[in-house]
Design a protein around this motif. Structure first.
Motif, PDB file in Angstrom:
ATOM      1  N   GLY A  12     -30.010  49.887 -59.515  1.00  0.00           N
ATOM      2  CA  GLY A  12     -30.776  48.772 -60.027  1.00  0.00           C
ATOM      3  C   GLY A  12     -32.425  48.190 -58.640  1.00  0.00           C
ATOM      4  O   GLY A  12     -33.527  47.937 -58.997  1.00  0.00           O
ATOM      5  N   VAL A  13     -31.604  47.844 -57.672  1.00  0.00           N
ATOM      6  CA  VAL A  13     -32.665  46.119 -56.941  1.00  0.00           C
ATOM      7  C   VAL A  13     -33.553  47.893 -56.018  1.00  0.00           C
ATOM      8  O   VAL A  13     -34.831  47.838 -56.329  1.00  0.00           O
ATOM      9  N   SER A  14     -32.910  48.482 -55.783  1.00  0.00           N
ATOM     10  CA  SER A  14     -34.324  50.023 -55.091  1.00  0.00           C
ATOM     11  C   SER A  14     -35.406  50.535 -55.965  1.00  0.00           C
ATOM     12  O   SER A  14     -36.417  50.765 -55.937  1.00  0.00           O
ATOM     13  N   GLU A  15     -34.422  50.447 -57.409  1.00  0.00           N
ATOM     14  CA  GLU A  15     -35.955  50.884 -58.501  1.00  0.00           C
ATOM     15  C   GLU A  15     -36.790  49.882 -58.587  1.00  0.00           C
ATOM     16  O   GLU A  15     -37.602  50.208 -58.659  1.00  0.00           O
ATOM     17  N   VAL A  16     -36.853  48.579 -58.611  1.00  0.00           N
ATOM     18  CA  VAL A  16     -37.407  47.372 -58.781  1.00  0.00           C
ATOM     19  C   VAL A  16     -38.215  47.371 -57.639  1.00  0.00           C
ATOM     20  O   VAL A  16     -39.106  47.463 -57.678  1.00  0.00           O
ATOM     21  N   LEU A  17     -38.351  47.938 -56.810  1.00  0.00           N
ATOM     22  CA  LEU A  17     -38.697  47.922 -54.984  1.00  0.00           C
ATOM     23  C   LEU A  17     -39.394  48.358 -55.477  1.00  0.00           C
ATOM     24  O   LEU A  17     -40.658  48.483 -54.412  1.00  0.00           O
ATOM     25  N   GLU A  18     -39.498  49.828 -55.514  1.00  0.00           N
ATOM     26  CA  GLU A  18     -40.137  51.103 -55.545  1.00  0.00           C
ATOM     27  C   GLU A  18     -41.572  50.934 -56.887  1.00  0.00           C
ATOM     28  O   GLU A  18     -42.025  51.365 -56.235  1.00  0.00           O
ATOM     29  N   LYS A  19     -40.852  50.251 -57.818  1.00  0.00           N
ATOM     30  CA  LYS A  19     -41.547  50.008 -58.937  1.00  0.00           C
ATOM     31  C   LYS A  19     -42.916  49.493 -58.570  1.00  0.00           C
ATOM     32  O   LYS A  19     -43.611  49.023 -59.289  1.00  0.00           O
ATOM     33  N   LYS A  20     -42.822  47.715 -58.892  1.00  0.00           N
ATOM     34  CA  LYS A  20     -42.824  46.505 -58.067  1.00  0.00           C
ATOM     35  C   LYS A  20     -43.016  45.968 -57.043  1.00  0.00           C
ATOM     36  O   LYS A  20     -43.607  45.114 -57.038  1.00  0.00           O
TER      37      LYS A  20
END
Length: 73
Positions: A12-20
């Motif tokens: 979840g954190v990696s997805e947010v980091l990649e997108k935002k």
């Protein structure tokens, strides 16, 4: 089972980091994958980090534990 929980958190954190991009803080429940609690129901030991906590520290993300009943999932 527990290891899947923290894997989900990392995902979840990696997805947010990649997108935002990098964020400054993360508000979490007091689950054992986020925080070490020496005694059940007791205070957290913020000096004894979990694997997830160490990763957040390396990224410079401040973690904030929830003590409210609403945050208990």
């Amino acid at each position: 089972m527990r290891r899947w929980v923290w894997r989900g958190s990392f995902f979840g954190v990696s997805e947010v980091l990649e997108k935002k991009g990098l964020f400054s803080s993360l508000y979490t429940d007091r689950g054992s994958h986020y925080w070490y609690t020496p005694e059940a129901g007791g205070k957290l030991d913020k000096n004894h980090l979990t694997q997830f906590g160490r990763a957040m520290r390396q990224l410079g993300i401040q973690m904030t534990p929830s003590y409210s009943p609403e945050a208990r999932g």
